[in-house]
Each structure stands twice: as structure tokens, then as C-alpha cells.
Design a protein around this motif. Structure first.
Motif, mmCIF file in Angstrom:
data_model
loop_
_atom_site.group_PDB
_atom_site.id
_atom_site.type_symbol
_atom_site.label_atom_id
_atom_site.label_comp_id
_atom_site.label_asym_id
_atom_site.label_seq_id
_atom_site.Cartn_x
_atom_site.Cartn_y
_atom_site.Cartn_z
ATOM 1 N N ASP A 38 0.829 -1.212 0.000
ATOM 2 C CA ASP A 38 0.000 0.000 0.000
ATOM 3 C C ASP A 38 0.859 1.256 0.000
ATOM 4 O OD1 ASP A 38 -2.392 -1.341 0.003
ATOM 5 O OD2 ASP A 38 -2.588 -1.321 2.182
ATOM 6 N N LEU A 39 0.453 2.218 -0.825
ATOM 7 C CA LEU A 39 1.106 3.526 -0.901
ATOM 8 C C LEU A 39 0.067 4.603 -0.639
ATOM 9 C CD1 LEU A 39 3.110 3.164 -4.242
ATOM 10 C CD2 LEU A 39 4.031 3.044 -1.927
ATOM 11 N N ALA A 40 0.516 5.706 -0.111
ATOM 12 C CA ALA A 40 -0.373 6.851 0.098
ATOM 13 C C ALA A 40 0.337 8.097 -0.423
ATOM 14 C CB ALA A 40 -0.716 7.004 1.572
ATOM 15 N N LEU A 41 -0.022 8.492 -1.628
ATOM 16 C CA LEU A 41 0.548 9.700 -2.221
ATOM 17 C C LEU A 41 -0.200 10.920 -1.711
ATOM 18 C CD1 LEU A 41 0.912 8.666 -5.948
ATOM 19 C CD2 LEU A 41 2.754 9.459 -4.498
ATOM 20 N N ASP A 42 0.531 11.915 -1.219
ATOM 21 C CA ASP A 42 -0.143 13.152 -0.852
ATOM 22 C C ASP A 42 -0.330 13.994 -2.115
ATOM 23 O OD1 ASP A 42 2.237 14.567 -1.400
ATOM 24 O OD2 ASP A 42 2.810 14.672 0.702
#
Length: 87
Positions: A38-42
Motif C-alpha cells: 500500500d502507498l499513500a501519495l499526498d
């Protein structure tokens, strides 16, 4: 297939990983990060990623809510970009 898409390099998981490892996106992206992690790009990271994508690969993507839902892993980003890059 257009002449432009024939000369443009294919966007691979390694290319996505390289773009994401830019310090302006993820300053410490692990080299061994699984493609399904999982990645969370701002928002700023996403804008910079899209800018680099256009500069390096000539691919223009307009962000939308549906688009943001796809950007949750290297594999999903790569698959999304392969669909977008199809003529």
C-alpha cells in the motif's frame, strides 16, 4: 497505434518505482518494496509524479477521484498508466 506511442518507452513497474523514489514524492521508498504494498501519495507528491511522468514519458494524466483510487500500489499505478497509454 500512433507513431508517438510507438516511440515512447513502455511504463513498467520499475519505471513507476523510479519515479516514486524521487525525494519530492517518497524520500525513503524501500528498494525492495513489494509491488502490491500500500502507498499513500499526498497531493503534492501526486502533482510532482504526474509532472515527471509527462516530462519523461510524454504521458498526460488529468487527476480525478476515480484516478486517485487507482494509485494505491506500484502494481495498480503501472496497470492504470498502461491503460491510459494505450492508443
Amino acid at each position: 497505434m500512433t507513431a508517438e506511442s510507438e516511440t515512447r518507452p513502455r511504463i513498467t513497474a520499475d519505471a513507476v518505482r523510479e519515479l516514486l523514489s524521487d525525494p519530492k514524492i517518497f524520500s525513503d521508498l524501500p528498494a525492495d518494496l513489494d509491488d502490491d504494498a500500500d502507498l499513500a501519495l499526498d497531493s503534492l507528491g501526486l502533482v510532482w509524479f504526474l509532472h515527471q511522468l509527462e516530462l519523461r514519458y510524454g504521458v498526460e494524466v488529468e487527476p480525478s477521484e476515480a484516478f486517485l483510487a487507482e494509485f494505491t500500489s506500484i502494481r495498480r499505478i503501472t496497470a492504470y498508466l498502461a491503460d491510459v497509454d494505450e492508443p
